[in-house]
Every structure is written in structure tokens, then in C-alpha cells.
Design a protein around this motif. Structure first.
Motif, short mmCIF file in Angstrom:
data_model
loop_
_atom_site.label_atom_id
_atom_site.label_comp_id
_atom_site.label_asym_id
_atom_site.label_seq_id
_atom_site.Cartn_x
_atom_site.Cartn_y
_atom_site.Cartn_z
N THR A 503 0.79 -1.20 0.22
CA THR A 503 0.21 -0.06 0.04
C THR A 503 0.87 1.54 -0.11
O THR A 503 0.63 2.10 -0.93
N GLY A 504 1.66 1.33 0.69
CA GLY A 504 2.92 2.37 0.96
C GLY A 504 3.42 2.62 -0.68
O GLY A 504 3.66 3.82 -1.14
N PHE A 505 4.06 1.49 -0.87
CA PHE A 505 4.71 1.54 -2.37
C PHE A 505 3.70 2.06 -3.44
O PHE A 505 4.22 3.12 -4.21
N LEU A 506 2.50 1.54 -3.52
CA LEU A 506 1.51 2.01 -4.54
C LEU A 506 1.12 3.56 -4.46
O LEU A 506 1.24 4.10 -5.30
N LEU A 507 1.24 4.15 -3.00
CA LEU A 507 0.65 5.25 -2.84
C LEU A 507 2.09 6.33 -3.19
O LEU A 507 2.10 7.42 -3.85
N ALA A 508 3.25 5.79 -3.09
CA ALA A 508 4.38 6.55 -3.57
C ALA A 508 4.37 6.51 -4.89
O ALA A 508 4.87 7.64 -5.70
N THR A 509 4.24 5.57 -5.79
CA THR A 509 3.99 5.41 -7.08
C THR A 509 3.06 6.31 -7.59
O THR A 509 3.37 7.01 -8.59
N LEU A 510 1.81 6.57 -7.14
CA LEU A 510 0.71 7.48 -7.55
C LEU A 510 1.34 8.85 -7.20
O LEU A 510 0.93 9.55 -8.42
N VAL A 511 1.55 8.99 -6.25
CA VAL A 511 1.90 10.57 -5.85
C VAL A 511 3.03 11.01 -6.12
O VAL A 511 3.06 12.24 -6.93
N PHE A 512 4.22 10.35 -5.90
CA PHE A 512 5.54 10.85 -6.29
C PHE A 512 5.82 10.48 -7.81
O PHE A 512 6.08 11.60 -8.48
N LEU A 513 5.75 9.52 -8.31
CA LEU A 513 6.04 9.09 -9.56
C LEU A 513 4.97 9.76 -10.52
O LEU A 513 5.60 10.18 -11.73
N GLY A 514 3.85 9.44 -10.14
CA GLY A 514 2.89 10.04 -11.36
C GLY A 514 2.52 11.26 -11.09
O GLY A 514 2.87 12.23 -12.03
N TRP A 515 1.87 11.90 -9.94
CA TRP A 515 1.23 13.08 -10.04
C TRP A 515 2.30 14.40 -9.94
O TRP A 515 2.05 15.26 -10.21
N GLU A 632 -5.09 4.84 -23.94
CA GLU A 632 -4.40 4.89 -22.78
C GLU A 632 -4.83 6.20 -22.07
O GLU A 632 -4.92 7.22 -22.47
N PRO A 633 -5.53 6.26 -20.86
CA PRO A 633 -6.02 7.20 -20.16
C PRO A 633 -4.85 7.81 -19.02
O PRO A 633 -5.10 8.71 -18.34
N PHE A 634 -3.61 7.35 -19.31
CA PHE A 634 -2.68 7.89 -18.49
C PHE A 634 -2.17 9.31 -18.48
O PHE A 634 -2.24 10.01 -17.54
N LYS A 635 -2.37 10.03 -19.63
CA LYS A 635 -2.31 11.48 -19.71
C LYS A 635 -3.28 12.36 -19.15
O LYS A 635 -3.13 13.13 -18.47
N THR A 636 -4.65 11.96 -18.99
CA THR A 636 -5.71 12.55 -18.56
C THR A 636 -5.41 12.21 -17.12
O THR A 636 -5.76 13.23 -16.20
N ALA A 637 -5.14 11.07 -16.46
CA ALA A 637 -5.49 10.73 -15.11
C ALA A 637 -4.04 11.06 -14.32
O ALA A 637 -4.22 11.39 -13.18
N ILE A 638 -3.02 11.03 -14.96
CA ILE A 638 -1.71 11.07 -14.29
C ILE A 638 -0.89 12.32 -14.55
O ILE A 638 -0.76 13.37 -13.86
N VAL A 639 -0.57 12.70 -16.06
CA VAL A 639 0.10 13.82 -16.51
C VAL A 639 -0.66 14.80 -15.81
O VAL A 639 -0.37 15.94 -15.57
N LEU A 640 -2.05 15.23 -16.48
CA LEU A 640 -2.81 16.23 -16.52
C LEU A 640 -3.84 16.31 -15.17
O LEU A 640 -4.35 17.28 -15.07
N LYS A 641 -3.74 15.34 -14.43
CA LYS A 641 -4.47 15.22 -13.21
C LYS A 641 -5.99 15.53 -13.55
O LYS A 641 -6.67 16.21 -12.67
N PHE A 642 -6.50 14.94 -14.56
CA PHE A 642 -8.03 15.09 -14.98
C PHE A 642 -8.15 16.54 -15.34
O PHE A 642 -9.54 16.87 -15.65
N ALA A 643 -7.45 17.44 -15.56
CA ALA A 643 -7.65 18.79 -15.82
C ALA A 643 -7.49 18.58 -17.55
O ALA A 643 -6.53 19.30 -18.27
N ARG A 644 -8.58 18.11 -18.02
CA ARG A 644 -8.80 18.10 -19.59
C ARG A 644 -10.16 18.15 -20.18
O ARG A 644 -11.14 18.06 -19.28
#
Length: 779
Positions: A503-515, A632-644
Motif C-alpha cells: 500500500t505504501g509503495f503504490l501510494l508513492a508510485t501514484l503521488v510521487f512518480l505519477g502526479w 491509454e488514460p494515462f495522460k488524463t489521469a496522471i499527467v494532467l490530473k484530470f484537468a482536460r
């Protein structure tokens, strides 16, 4: 009979032989089923390998045989854009001229202007490395009467900047008098926040292409440039440069642009956007905003005076025949480089302008210097060299100016811009008149491999240093994940520890690596690799983005050791978002759907079909493939944080919504990147997931509880679908769920209890016969 061990598993620790007992009657059926499944897997792998090999061969043939773009593209676009859509009131186009790719725009049969495509006249490229095609129309006075974006490959527009903004900006050129720009003056540039380089490229291509057409057709009183027949000038090899900083600045060899905070605030106060003045700098008015210096160090005497002998020799090795080099140095609050070039490869804060020529600098034409080797030089925080290619049309004997683009944030994502110019011209001592065309300069020494490697290393080391905190964070994550994989036997002894770690690793992946770092790999990266093969592959381009480079290198290594699960299950930000949101759904008692095995197994193929389809479309049209990659929804959900735009946001939220009921729905059935990683993952050298003989028959606990249903009913783990979540390894050692472990514990307890009773009886017998205690024990 020899025990059968599935090919996709290993059994470093088996149940005790006396607990296994006779095999069930269905053992042979299970063996046959397992062999059939493995045979199907081998057949599928063979088919995919054959298809991939065929596609790869076709790719290589196209890469090697692809011709350069030489034919005009105007005929293609005239059939796509109606004359009335380009120029209001126009009825049709006339025939394209034989000597020039331009077509008359007709109204009631009479010409009212000329239509052309910018990329037929100039080759300015943006982030994508390809021209941006703009269809323009000029009237007889050289005024723009029509402008329309017809094609581009800019990733910033494909990813996050609404294309409507770019189209509106281009439409704003209607009414602009390009003849007024013939003397090299520029008009105010309207920048779109987040697409600085793209807008600069569009402006440059419109202005230069328009001027070339206007001169060729004599529009607006302009005439084609005739070759000079009078005295010309060339660089004077006998000139000498000043020996100190004061002398070099004083005679104009080095030019300076010095701005303080008050001057910059005043410039933004004149901006029509009121937010520019509202967000004024609060530093003291006399604080140095930027103190920037520039000179042309490809002139040998200037290079020797400013760089020193060693660096000047390296410069000669770096430059190719006819190349020029610009030295830019600065200090103060504002950087003339910024950080946009790190990810995009283009410096978006400076551009070189000479007459109607505008040059943007790419990272491949950049080298960093440690200092300026001039006595009396001030301490400068940035010192850099920029190479001007020989085929750019730049003339070192003519004046030029370096334009600095200054931005100011006025909102969460909005910026306003203004520009300042630093003018430069060769000091008279460095020029001499000649009556004949100048003799081409002597061929500069060829760059040695050592010099090229040193220049490239200096650049990417600088970039990596700027990203050192993100790189360090990613390194820690990779080290922790590697340790967890190598020592998973210890980690998975505790279900609680494994859950908290994951759980901690996935949170780091999402918040740190992704957003935070936007380090989300994509199938578009593979398309870009194909594009780089067509345009000239270099490692330097990959090293310019440290996190992406490290992740791809780690993925390559992980494919050998653990398969695709290391990335898909742990390092993919969108995958982490899916799993974490599904956990929240489970906590809220959202029902979970388990698809029937037959349907589930057949849906696996969808993502492979999507990947191969995208790969095939890439061969025909990179533009179309990039658009189709929006699967791929990556750009919308991760790169742009749904601001699209809402369709993209709705699509991403729909996938996440389905994932609340079917964990990692997108990963299982739709992800083309996962499919691309699964194909080479077949070469992995090790199997780390331990299994018992009883796995699959009679026990199916792991198969039932597998979050992504990657375990076959017969017990085999499908490595192409496994995300290495370690859930089955926790169950492998579970004292409450695994029947084999429970049976082992019961057997051990029974043996221990029997041994205790036997020991007690023996003691009583011995004591009963003891002469000193005889008769007392019973009493």
C-alpha cells in the motif's frame, strides 16, 4: 511416477512426502490439461513472435527506404480545406503554379490572394521534430487574409493543450501585415501557456514562409532578394580580441542585457492582461532580474579570448563544417534556459533572430560550460554554448539579436509573457571587405568520439543534477522493490507487513512518480522510438529525461528477472490508482465481480490486438497512431490530473469506475503497454513464485483470491498476466488459509503430542520400578 512440476512454476519448498499421499485419480487429467495449456501458450507465443518479426522487418524496410519529404503538400490540403473556409467569401482555388507551390484564391473567378502551406517553404520543427503545417493566404499587399492549422504532431497539443486554443491563435494572424516584418522586426507574440515552443515555431514558420512567398510574388511591394554585386564582407582572420572582460564588453565583442526587477514589473504592467501587474515581483526594485551576456565564439579570436585554449579546441572539435557557435551567460533571478528543454528538448526562453531567420535551440546543439575564461569576468551562474547549424542560413558577418522570453505565472496553469532583445553585430575590427564572394571557411576539425561523448555527458549530467531529488527518490523506490522481490520469502511471512508495504509503495508510485514527477510510461514511448529510428537514433535523447530513462532501463532488467509484473504491478501510476481505488471500494462494501474463466481468458487477447493495431497504424501514420493511443488514460489521469476536456476525463473516470467492481480492469484487458511488455517477458530467466503439488488440484485458494485472475484453474500462474502482487506467496505461507501448511502444522502437532504422551508413560514406568520409590508412585 515422477512428480509433475508446471513449467511456469518452481517448487523450492515442497510439502513433506508423507503428507502428499497418493495422487488423486484426476492427476493424469490435470497433467494433460496443463500440457494442453502450455501447448496453447507456446502456440500463441509463436504466432505473436511471427507477427512481430514480420512487422519488425517491415518497419526496418520502411526506416531504411523511407524517402525524405520533398514533394509539396499543398495539393493534399487544398482538397481538404475549402477556399471559403480559409478565406471568407472565396469560392475556389486556381491551379497551382509550376514554379512555386502556391495557388490563387478566387472569388467570383478573380484572384484575391495566394494560398500556400508553410512547411513547403520552411522546415522549422517543434517538439515532435516535424514541421507544423499551416495553410495561409496572402493578399496582394502581403497581408494575411486566411490562416488555418491543417496538421501537426506536437505532443503538448495531442496530450493536454486544447487544439482549439492553437487554432484560435493561428486565426489571429489574419490581418497581420507580413511585409512589415521584412526588416526583421517582430510583432507581439501571443503565447499559450504550456505550449511556448509550439507557438514560437508556428510564428516563425508563418512569418518566414509568408515573407518568402511575398518576395517571390512581389506582394506588398517586396521583391526577390538579388545576389549582391557590390563589395562584401568576411571575417577578418587578423583581428585581435581584447584581453579582459572590460575591453570585450566595452568594444561590443560581448553584448549585455541587464534587467532589474523594476524594469520587468514595468514591462508586465503594460500587458493587456491585468493579472500581469497584479502578480508583480516583490523583490527590491534594484534587484538584478537577469544579467545576460552573449557573443559569437565561433569567430576564432573571440572563442580563444572567452573560452581559453582548451575549451576553444573542444569547440572546434564539436562544430561541423560551416557551423557557428553562440556563447550565452547569465546571472540573476531569471534563467535564460529554464527547465522546459529537459523534457521537450527545445530551449523555450531564447531564440536567435537575424532578418527573417528565427532559430530555436535544441538540446542536441547545446553544451554547458563551467565558466568564462576571461580575466575580470563576473561570477555567472549559467554559461552555455549553442551550436548554429551550417544549413540554418545564419550569416556570422551580419547583425543578429537574441530574444529573451520572460514569463510570469498569473494562475494555477496560466502565464503571461513579454520579450526583451539583446542585439549583437561583429565589431568592425573583425570584418574586412572583399570584392568577390567569400571563400568558404576551412573545414573545422572533425569531432572526435571523445569530444562528442564529453559534450553529451556534460549535458545530461547537468539535467540529471537538476532532477537529483526525483532521481534519488526513484532510486530508493527501485532499491526497496528489488529487495522485496529478492527476499519475498521473508516479507510474505506476514500478511500485514506485505499489505502495508504494498500500500505504501503504490501510494508513492501514484503521488510521487505519477502526479509529481509525471513519470508514467506509455505505448507512445515505443512509437517515439520508432520515430527516432527514422530520424536518427541517439542515446542522448533518452538521457535527457532521467526518470523515463531509469524506468525503461529498470523495466528491461525486470523483464529478465520477474516479467512485466514488476512495472505493471508496482511502478505504473495508473495501475496504482486503479488498485488503490478498488481497495477503497472494498472497504465501502462495493460488490466485486469475478468474470467467468472462459470469458476472462478470451478478453486477455484484446490488449494484444490493440497494441498490434497501434503498431501497424504507426507504420502508415504516426499522427493517427498518436491519436489512437488515447486508448491509454494515462495522460488524463496522471499527467494532467484530470484537468482536460470532458470526453477524455469521462473516459478515464469510466475505466476507474469499472475498476471499482473488477480490480485492474484496464490492466487486464485493454492496456497496450502491458501487452507490449508481456511479449518480451517470455524470455525471463527465473521463476520466483513458489507452488505446491496441490495447487490447482485439489486446492484453488490462490486462484480464487488472485486479484487479477492470473492463475489457471489447474494451478499454473500465467506470467503474462501476473502483476507480482505477492498475494499468492502470502497464501503459500498462510497458517489459516493454505491447506498444505495447515495439514503440515496439524501433522507436526500430532507428532509432538504423541511424543509427549510416550515420554510421560516411559517416565512413569521407570519411576515405578525404582527401588527407592517403589510403591510410592501409586500411593
Amino acid at each position: 511416477m515422477t512428480a509433475h512440476v508446471p513449467a511456469s512454476t518452481v517448487t523450492p519448498r515442497q510439502a513433506p512426502a508423507d503428507l502428499v499421499g497418493p495422487r488423486p485419480r484426476r492427476w493424469n487429467a490435470r497433467v494433460q490439461a496443463g500440457q494442453a495449456i502450455r501447448g496453447g501458450q507456446i502456440l500463441l507465443a509463436s504466432v505473436l513472435a511471427t507477427v512481430l518479426a514480420s512487422v519488425l522487418a517491415l518497419v526496418l524496410s520502411l526506416v531504411l527506404a523511407a524517402p525524405l519529404r520533398a514533394e509539396p503538400v499543398l495539393p493534399d490540403y487544398l482538397t481538404q480545406v475549402a477556399a471559403g473556409d480559409l478565406v471568407p467569401g472565396a469560392g475556389s482555388y486556381g491551379p497551382i503554379r509550376d514554379d512555386l507551390p502556391v495557388a490563387p484564391v478566387l472569388k467570383d473567378g478573380a484572384p484575391i490572394g495566394w494560398a500556400f502551406v508553410t512547411s513547403d517553404f520552411v522546415s522549422t520543427t517543434g517538439y515532435s521534430g516535424k514541421p507544423i503545417d499551416t495553410l495561409l493566404a496572402l493578399d496582394p499587399k502581403g497581408v494575411v487574409i486566411g490562416a488555418r492549422l491543417v496538421r501537426h504532431h506536437e505532443p503538448i497539443v495531442l496530450v493536454g493543450i486544447p487544439e482549439a486554443k492553437v487554432r484560435d491563435l493561428i486565426a489571429g494572424y489574419v490581418g497581420r501585415d507580413l511585409a512589415a516584418a521584412a526588416d526583421g522586426t517582430t510583432q507581439d507574440l501571443q503565447i499559450i501557456s504550456g505550449a511556448t515552443v509550439t507557438v514560437m515555431v508556428i510564428d516563425d514558420s508563418i512569418r518566414r514562409a509568408g515573407l518568402r512567398v511575398a518576395r517571390a510574388l512581389g506582394l506588398g511591394g517586396l521583391a526577390a532578394e538579388a545576389a549582391s554585386t557590390g563589395p562584401m564582407v568576411e571575417l577578418n582572420p587578423d583581428a585581435a580580441a581584447a584581453a579582459d572582460w572590460t575591453g570585450l564588453v566595452g568594444d561590443g565583442t560581448i553584448r549585455r542585457l541587464s534587467l532589474d526587477v523594476a524594469q520587468v514589473n514595468d514591462a508586465f504592467a503594460a500587458n493587456p492582461d491585468p493579472r500581469a501587474a497584479e502578480h508583480a515581483l516583490t523583490d527590491a526594485p534594484e534587484t538584478t532580474f537577469i544579467d545576460m551576456y552573449a557573443t559569437l565564439v565561433s569567430i576564432p579570436q573571440i572563442g580563444a579570448a572567452t573560452l581559453g585554449d582548451a575549451e576553444e579546441a573542444n569547440l572546434r572539435g564539436w562544430l561541423r563544417d560551416g557551423d557557428q557557435a553562440l556563447l550565452v551567460a547569465g546571472r540573476g533571478l531569471y534563467s535564460f534556459k529554464g527547465s522546459g528543454y529537459v523534457r521537450g528538448g527545445i530551449f523555450d526562453r531564447i531564440q536567435l533572430i537575424q532578418n527573417d531567420l528565427t532559430l530555436l535551440f535544441h538540446d542536441r546543439d547545446h553544451r554547458r560550460l563551467s565558466q568564462v575564461a576571461v580575466p575580470g569576468a563576473p561570477a555567472l551562474s549559467e554559461t552555455d554554448l549553442f551550436r548554429i547549424p551550417a544549413d540554418s542560413g545564419f550569416d556570422p558577418t551580419q547583425p543578429w539579436r537574441l530574444q529573451l522570453l520572460v514569463n510570469r505565472s498569473v494562475g494555477a496553469r496560466d502565464k503571461v509573457f513579454t520579450t526583451f532583445d539583446l542585439g549583437w553585430q561583429p565589431p568592425p575590427a573583425f570584418l574586412r571587405s572583399v570584392a568577390t564572394p567569400p571563400v568558404p571557411a576551412a573545414v573545422a576539425p572533425a569531432a572526435t568520439e571523445q569530444d562528442d561523448a564529453a559534450a553529451a555527458r556534460a549535458l545530461w549530467q547537468r539535467i540529471w543534477w537538476d532532477k537529483r531529488f526525483e532521481v534519488a527518490g526513484l532510486a530508493v523506490m527501485l532499491a526497496a522493490l528489488t529487495a522485496a522481490f529478492f527476499f519475498q520469502g521473508f516479507l510474505t511471512r506476514s500478511a500485514r507487513a506485505t499489505t502495508w508495504f504494498r500500500t505504501g509503495f503504490l501510494l508513492a508510485t501514484l503521488v510521487f512518480l505519477g502526479w509529481h514527477a509525471n513519470a508514467q510510461l506509455s505505448v507512445v514511448n515505443l512509437m517515439t522510438l520508432l520515430g527516432s529510428l527514422r530520424g536518427g537514433f541517439t542515446w542522448d535523447a533518452f538521457l535527457m529525461d532521467p526518470l523515463t530513462f531509469i524506468l525503461w532501463f529498470s523495466v528491461a532488467a525486470a523483464l529478465i528477472f520477474w516479467g512485466r509484473g514488476a512495472y505493471c504491478g508496482w511502478l505504473c501510476p495508473f495501475g496504482a490508482l486503479q488498485e488503490l481505488s478498488n481497495r477503497v471500494a472494498r472497504m465501502l462494501k462495493v460488490p466485486q465481480w469475478t468474470l467467468p474463466w472462459g470469458l476472462h481468458e478470451r478478453l486477455w487477447a484484446v490488449k494484444y490486438i490493440i497494441f498490434l493495431g497501434l503498431f501497424g497504424v504507426t507504420l502508415a501514420s504516426m499522427d493517427q497512431a498518436e491519436r489512437l493511443a488515447e486508448v491509454e488514460p494515462f495522460k488524463t489521469a496522471i499527467v494532467l490530473k484530470f484537468a482536460r476536456a470532458w470526453p477524455f476525463t469521462l473516459y478515464a473516470l469510466t475505466l476507474l469506475g469499472i475498476g471499482l467492481f473488477v480490480e485492474r480492469f484496464y490492466c487486464r484487458y485493454l492496456c497496450p503497454l502491458g501487452a507490449a511488455l508481456a511479449i518480451p517477458a517470455r524470455i525471463r530467466m527465473f521463476d520466483w513464485l513458489r507452488r505446491y503439488h496441490e495447487c490447482g488440484n485439489p486446492c484453488r485458494t490462490c486462484a480464487v483470491e488472485c486479484p487479477v485472475q492470473s492463475i489457471h484453474p489447474t494451478g499454473e500462474i500465467n506470467p503474462n498476466e501476473c502483476v507480482n502482487c505477492m498475494n499468492c506467496q502470502v497464501l503459500y505461507q498462510s497458517t489459516t488459509k493454505c491447506p498444505v501448511v495447515i495439514k503440515t502444522i496439524k501433522r507436526r502437532d500430532a507428532v509432538a503430542a504423541g511424543t509427549a504422551r510416550l515420554s510421560e508413560a516411559t517416565v512413569r514406568r521407570d519411576l515405578t520400578n525404582h527401588p527407592n520409590l517403589k510403591g510410592k508412585i501409586d500411593a
